[in-house]
Design a protein around this motif. Structure first.
Motif, short mmCIF file in Angstrom:
data_model
loop_
_atom_site.label_atom_id
_atom_site.label_comp_id
_atom_site.label_asym_id
_atom_site.label_seq_id
_atom_site.Cartn_x
_atom_site.Cartn_y
_atom_site.Cartn_z
N ALA A 180 3.52 -6.26 -0.74
CA ALA A 180 3.36 -7.62 -0.22
C ALA A 180 1.89 -8.00 -0.03
CB ALA A 180 4.10 -7.75 1.11
N TRP A 181 0.99 -7.05 -0.20
CA TRP A 181 -0.44 -7.31 -0.03
C TRP A 181 -1.05 -7.64 -1.38
CZ3 TRP A 181 -3.35 -7.16 4.56
CH2 TRP A 181 -2.59 -6.89 5.71
N LEU A 182 -1.60 -8.85 -1.49
CA LEU A 182 -2.08 -9.40 -2.76
C LEU A 182 -3.60 -9.43 -2.83
CD1 LEU A 182 0.18 -12.57 -3.10
CD2 LEU A 182 0.31 -10.55 -4.54
N GLY A 183 -4.14 -9.21 -4.03
CA GLY A 183 -5.53 -9.54 -4.27
C GLY A 183 -5.72 -11.03 -4.20
N PRO A 184 -6.93 -11.52 -3.99
CA PRO A 184 -7.14 -12.96 -3.84
C PRO A 184 -6.75 -13.75 -5.08
CG PRO A 184 -9.23 -11.77 -3.97
CD PRO A 184 -8.17 -10.75 -3.80
N LEU A 190 -1.42 -4.16 -3.66
CA LEU A 190 -1.73 -2.83 -3.15
C LEU A 190 -0.68 -1.82 -3.60
CD1 LEU A 190 -3.24 -0.79 -1.40
CD2 LEU A 190 -2.05 -1.73 0.61
N GLY A 191 0.58 -2.18 -3.53
CA GLY A 191 1.63 -1.25 -3.93
C GLY A 191 1.52 -0.87 -5.40
N SER A 192 1.21 -1.85 -6.24
CA SER A 192 1.07 -1.57 -7.67
C SER A 192 -0.13 -0.68 -7.95
CB SER A 192 0.92 -2.88 -8.45
OG SER A 192 2.06 -3.70 -8.26
#
Length: 346
Positions: A180-184, A190-192
């Motif tokens: 659920a944590w995305l780059g801008p 983050l998971g990927s």
């Protein structure tokens, strides 16, 4: 932006610049051998030297990643005698020509390659470390399978290290899932990244093609580790729990949509170019943006512009302006689909 000040005061967790006592936990002593030098990046003047110090001294994003993690300098004499590392960095700050000449050989301006290059410079000079290879390409005939960021030998053996610098923005809900944590730019998660490190990048050094290449360097056995630095940005307004495995000492900021942006009277903000996203910003006296300059910049910024990294600055005792807070300003429609943007953070 008064509503964001919690991220600067420590209400939401540590930032660079906290006292040693706040950060010197048992974990920090083991994973971060240089906790006593935590304030050093802010004391240095030259941007590249500040970035170098930040790379070496800042905490990792995760304390419990799904793959082995090791500080690259753990086996160096600097880890036993941090004052020697401090002396080396201060000498570079007095004369940064060796570092500038080293970085000038880097053709790309990608943040990830810049971060790797900083590490390679330090590892090449760290006492007790032999840098055997950097960006070692692994090929099968004419096909490139990948590369090993760093191969080094220290007192504990030979290590393959994957080095990564990442900035991720958390969701406006639980946030525990790293995916659920995305780059801008919304195309990096983050998971990927963790899955790619665990399933592809770290195992590569134990593959047949890598073992054959490493044998030519006199290496029979190698231990694979990751070092993942960067920042996690939390939503405002809203709340997100840290991702699973997050380091309690991770560096953090906030992210806010244009419609929610509020700047308190007297605050000084300005955007950072991507190459300046590492160390806390320092702006010399007279070189910072005025409130009017920032307002004019914001007025002409496109509503669908890529995420902009902003810093709030306050003057220090010497009159220079030091970063006290960082925020990603994103479009109201953020997150974009991966196909809707060509923005790249690394």
């Amino acid at each position: 932006m008064g509503l964001l000040r919690g991220s600067a005061t420590g209400d939401d967790g540590p930032i660079m610049g906290e006292t040693t006592g706040q950060r010197q936990t048992g974990y920090a002593r083991w994973m971060m051998p240089f906790a006593l030098l935590n304030d050093l990046p802010r004391q240095l003047r030259r941007p590249a030297v500040r970035d170098l110090a930040w790379a070496l001294l800042s905490p990792p994003l995760l304390s419990a990643p799904p793959c082995p993690q090791r500080h690259p300098l753990t086996g160096s004499l600097w880890a036993e005698q941090p004052q020697r590392l401090e002396g080396w960095l201060r000498a570079l700050d007095a004369d940064d020509r060796p570092l500038r000449e080293w970085l000038a050989k880097l053709g790309s301006r990608r943040l990830g390659l810049y971060y790797e290059r900083l590490w390679q410079f330090a590892l090449g000079q760290a006492p007790g470390i032999e840098l055997l290879a950097a960006n070692l390409a692994i090929r099968d005939g004419g096909h490139t399978l990948g590369e090993l960021d760093v191969v080094l030998r220290d007192r504990d053996g030979v290590h393959h290290l994957e080095l990564a610098i990442k900035l991720y923005l958390g969701p406006q809900d639980a946030g525990y899932d790293p995916h659920a944590w995305l780059g801008p730019g919304c195309h990096d998660r983050l998971g990927s990244k963790l899955a790619h490190l665990t399933g592809h990048q770290l195992p590569m050094s134990n593959g047949a093609h890598s073992r054959e290449l490493l044998a030519r360097l006199g290496v029979e056995q190698v231990q694979a580790h990751v070092w993942l630095g960067g920042y996690l940005f939390y939503p405002w307004p809203g709340h997100a729990e840290p991702p699973a495995g997050a380091n309690p000492q991770h560096l953090r900021g906030r992210w806010v949509r244009r419609r929610d942006w509020v700047m308190a009277e007297g605050e000084h903000w300005q955007p950072l170019q991507r190459h300046a996203w590492l160390a806390p910003a320092r702006v010399e006296r007279g070189e910072g943006w005025t409130v009017e300059q920032f307002a004019a910049w914001l007025h002409v910024l496109e509503r669908q512009a890529p995420a902009q990294l902003l810093v709030r600055l306050e003057p220090d005792a010497e009159g220079a302006w030091q970063e006290v807070e960082r925020v990603f300003l994103v479009a109201d429609s953020w997150p974009f689909s991966a196909q809707a943007t060509h923005f790249s953070q690394t």
